[in-house]
Design a protein around this motif. Structure first.
Motif, PDB file in Angstrom:
ATOM      1  N   VAL A 184      41.093  35.118  34.249  1.00 27.94           N
ATOM      2  CA  VAL A 184      40.590  36.159  35.260  1.00 27.94           C
ATOM      3  C   VAL A 184      41.017  36.378  36.469  1.00 27.94           C
ATOM      4  O   VAL A 184      41.287  36.897  37.009  1.00 27.94           O
ATOM      5  CB  VAL A 184      39.182  36.726  34.783  1.00 27.94           C
ATOM      6  N   LEU A 185      40.741  34.901  37.151  1.00 34.65           N
ATOM      7  CA  LEU A 185      41.042  34.840  38.527  1.00 34.65           C
ATOM      8  C   LEU A 185      42.535  34.968  38.613  1.00 34.65           C
ATOM      9  O   LEU A 185      43.078  35.741  39.704  1.00 34.65           O
ATOM     10  CB  LEU A 185      40.576  33.394  39.079  1.00 34.65           C
ATOM     11  N   SER A 186      43.177  34.604  37.854  1.00 35.26           N
ATOM     12  CA  SER A 186      44.766  34.653  37.848  1.00 35.26           C
ATOM     13  C   SER A 186      45.098  36.386  37.984  1.00 35.26           C
ATOM     14  O   SER A 186      45.938  36.599  38.530  1.00 35.26           O
ATOM     15  CB  SER A 186      45.447  33.949  36.972  1.00 35.26           C
ATOM     16  N   VAL A 187      44.644  37.025  37.045  1.00 32.56           N
ATOM     17  CA  VAL A 187      44.972  38.527  36.897  1.00 32.56           C
ATOM     18  C   VAL A 187      44.319  39.119  37.926  1.00 32.56           C
ATOM     19  O   VAL A 187      45.472  39.843  38.609  1.00 32.56           O
ATOM     20  CB  VAL A 187      44.241  38.854  35.345  1.00 32.56           C
ATOM     21  N   LEU A 188      43.211  38.953  38.719  1.00 28.32           N
ATOM     22  CA  LEU A 188      42.795  39.407  39.919  1.00 28.32           C
ATOM     23  C   LEU A 188      43.716  39.134  41.034  1.00 28.32           C
ATOM     24  O   LEU A 188      44.066  40.135  41.862  1.00 28.32           O
ATOM     25  CB  LEU A 188      41.524  39.082  40.159  1.00 28.32           C
ATOM     26  N   ALA A 189      44.015  37.867  41.046  1.00 30.42           N
ATOM     27  CA  ALA A 189      44.903  37.426  42.378  1.00 30.42           C
ATOM     28  C   ALA A 189      46.221  38.086  42.143  1.00 30.42           C
ATOM     29  O   ALA A 189      46.768  38.508  43.213  1.00 30.42           O
ATOM     30  CB  ALA A 189      45.094  35.842  42.365  1.00 30.42           C
ATOM     31  N   LEU A 190      46.766  38.533  40.868  1.00 27.15           N
ATOM     32  CA  LEU A 190      48.113  38.973  40.533  1.00 27.15           C
ATOM     33  C   LEU A 190      48.095  40.356  41.342  1.00 27.15           C
ATOM     34  O   LEU A 190      48.703  40.925  42.012  1.00 27.15           O
ATOM     35  CB  LEU A 190      48.497  38.543  39.376  1.00 27.15           C
ATOM     36  N   LEU A 191      47.119  41.345  40.593  1.00 31.90           N
ATOM     37  CA  LEU A 191      47.070  42.623  41.000  1.00 31.90           C
ATOM     38  C   LEU A 191      46.438  42.850  42.505  1.00 31.90           C
ATOM     39  O   LEU A 191      47.001  43.788  42.876  1.00 31.90           O
ATOM     40  CB  LEU A 191      45.799  43.204  40.024  1.00 31.90           C
ATOM     41  N   ALA A 192      45.899  42.108  43.164  1.00 40.26           N
ATOM     42  CA  ALA A 192      45.557  41.915  44.235  1.00 40.26           C
ATOM     43  C   ALA A 192      46.402  41.569  45.355  1.00 40.26           C
ATOM     44  O   ALA A 192      46.246  41.771  46.755  1.00 40.26           O
ATOM     45  CB  ALA A 192      44.075  41.239  44.502  1.00 40.26           C
ATOM     46  N   GLY A 193      47.613  41.103  44.914  1.00 44.23           N
ATOM     47  CA  GLY A 193      48.550  40.657  45.897  1.00 44.23           C
ATOM     48  C   GLY A 193      48.312  39.103  46.728  1.00 44.23           C
ATOM     49  O   GLY A 193      48.322  39.159  47.760  1.00 44.23           O
ATOM     50  N   GLY A 194      47.531  38.185  45.788  1.00 44.81           N
ATOM     51  CA  GLY A 194      47.125  37.070  46.551  1.00 44.81           C
ATOM     52  C   GLY A 194      48.421  36.150  47.188  1.00 44.81           C
ATOM     53  O   GLY A 194      49.357  36.904  47.289  1.00 44.81           O
ATOM     54  N   ARG A 195      47.806  35.063  47.698  1.00 46.18           N
ATOM     55  CA  ARG A 195      48.997  34.369  48.483  1.00 46.18           C
ATOM     56  C   ARG A 195      50.031  33.878  47.750  1.00 46.18           C
ATOM     57  O   ARG A 195      50.856  33.327  48.205  1.00 46.18           O
ATOM     58  CB  ARG A 195      48.124  33.284  49.391  1.00 46.18           C
ATOM     59  N   ASN A 196      49.728  33.770  46.425  1.00 46.45           N
ATOM     60  CA  ASN A 196      50.766  33.088  45.283  1.00 46.45           C
ATOM     61  C   ASN A 196      50.983  33.833  44.138  1.00 46.45           C
ATOM     62  O   ASN A 196      50.928  33.344  43.080  1.00 46.45           O
ATOM     63  CB  ASN A 196      50.250  31.712  45.125  1.00 46.45           C
ATOM     64  N   PRO A 197      51.520  34.882  44.259  1.00 42.65           N
ATOM     65  CA  PRO A 197      51.679  35.871  43.063  1.00 42.65           C
ATOM     66  C   PRO A 197      52.655  35.365  42.071  1.00 42.65           C
ATOM     67  O   PRO A 197      52.543  35.427  40.860  1.00 42.65           O
ATOM     68  CB  PRO A 197      52.245  37.233  43.790  1.00 42.65           C
ATOM     69  N   GLY A 198      53.713  34.613  42.353  1.00 44.76           N
ATOM     70  CA  GLY A 198      54.700  33.995  41.471  1.00 44.76           C
ATOM     71  C   GLY A 198      54.190  32.854  40.868  1.00 44.76           C
ATOM     72  O   GLY A 198      54.305  32.827  39.718  1.00 44.76           O
TER      73      GLY A 198
END
Length: 296
Positions: A184-198
């Motif tokens: 869930v953290l990875s999904v949220l970080a991806l959608l929110a444009g986190g520091r490490n999207p790749g």
């Protein structure tokens, strides 16, 4: 030696000193590659020889440049000591359980395919929805995290109630709870444009492939093809497969299906578990184990 004294009948038990382990081999390779890369990468004369130079994955090099080996080699590269450390800790604790479940060859295939899945999902998102990741096709990606998330998803599928306690925390969680939290953290970080999207895309791609493989374990059977599942017992003699009947004709001797199995039968089954995991046993081989258990 009793049947349940064998290390590979205890799922998740740490291999003993000198006992072969694919998890240990993968960790050793990662550490050695990291040390070599630390010496060569950024040097004035040997930078081109550094593993990161020819092994990191990017869409530009791996897809457009057809350097397809990068979908594997990037899994053994890391961006720093702590990146390496935390990935290796996860692989050590989670990988031992899945290696005991699948057997070493199928586990290796599972691990590498999960990492490849990470690179493939990253590629699809960069090409199809570039505004989601905002990652350039030339951006390099390294790390075993995709493969590690494959291990997490695999354990969530085959052993969802296994209890684990994260480092430095006094609480236990089921692998389903802990793995679900990180996904869930990875999904949220991806959608929110986190520091490490790749990296988050690689995590989710690895988890997706790990889930699919764990749901369909027979898709990994190819990893054991050409490998003998039964090895002769060292220093011993195989019991004859034939018996002589009156009249001089030899007929095949049928193994007993009611009494205790022979030692050769038990050793053959246990050797197969060591190579391919307990899930690879046929009904007949499981019957051998059950009769051996009753004879203990």
């Amino acid at each position: 030696m009793g049947l349940y004294d064998r290390d590979y009948t205890r799922i998740g038990r740490r291999p003993g000193i000198g006992q072969r382990s694919m998890v240990k081999t993968l960790i050793l390779i990662n550490v050695v590659v990291f040390l070599i890369d630390s010496v060569l990468f950024g040097s004035a004369r040997a930078a081109a020889l550094a593993p990161t130079s020819w092994g990191a994955f990017s869409v530009e090099q791996g897809v457009y440049g057809l350097q397809v080996w990068r979908v594997v080699t990037y899994q053994f590269l890391h961006g720093g000591f702590f990146h390496l450390l935390f990935n290796m800790i996860g692989i050590y604790f989670l990988g031992r359980v899945l290696e005991a479940h699948f057997g070493e060859r199928k586990f290796l295939a599972f691990y590498l395919l999960s990492g490849i899945g990470g690179a493939l999902l990253l590629t699809l998102l960069v090409l199809l929805v570039p505004d989601l990741l905002k990652v350039s096709p030339m951006t390099p990606v390294v790390g075993a995290s995709g493969a590690l998330y494959g291990l997490v998803a695999g354990l969530m599928t085959v052993m969802p109630n296994v209890r684990v306690r994260p480092l430095f925390l006094p609480f236990e969680f089921s692998i389903k709870q802990l793995g679900g939290f990180f996904l869930v953290l990875s999904v949220l970080a991806l959608l929110a444009g986190g520091r490490n999207p790749g990296g988050e895309a690689a995590h989710l791609g690895g988890a997706l492939i790990g889930w699919l493989l764990a749901r369909n374990p027979r898709s990994l059977d190819w990893a054991n093809r050409g490998v003998s599942m039964i090895k002769p017992k060292r220093g011993g003699r195989r019991r004859s497969k034939f018996k002589v009947m009156s009249g001089g004709k030899a007929t095949a001797a049928k193994p007993s299906t009611s009494g205790p199995p022979t030692r050769d039968e038990v050793d053959a089954v246990l050797d197969k578990i060591a190579k391919s995991g307990i899930g690879s046993l046929s009904t007949k081989e499981r019957d051998v184990l059950e009769r051996a258990r009753k004879d203990l």
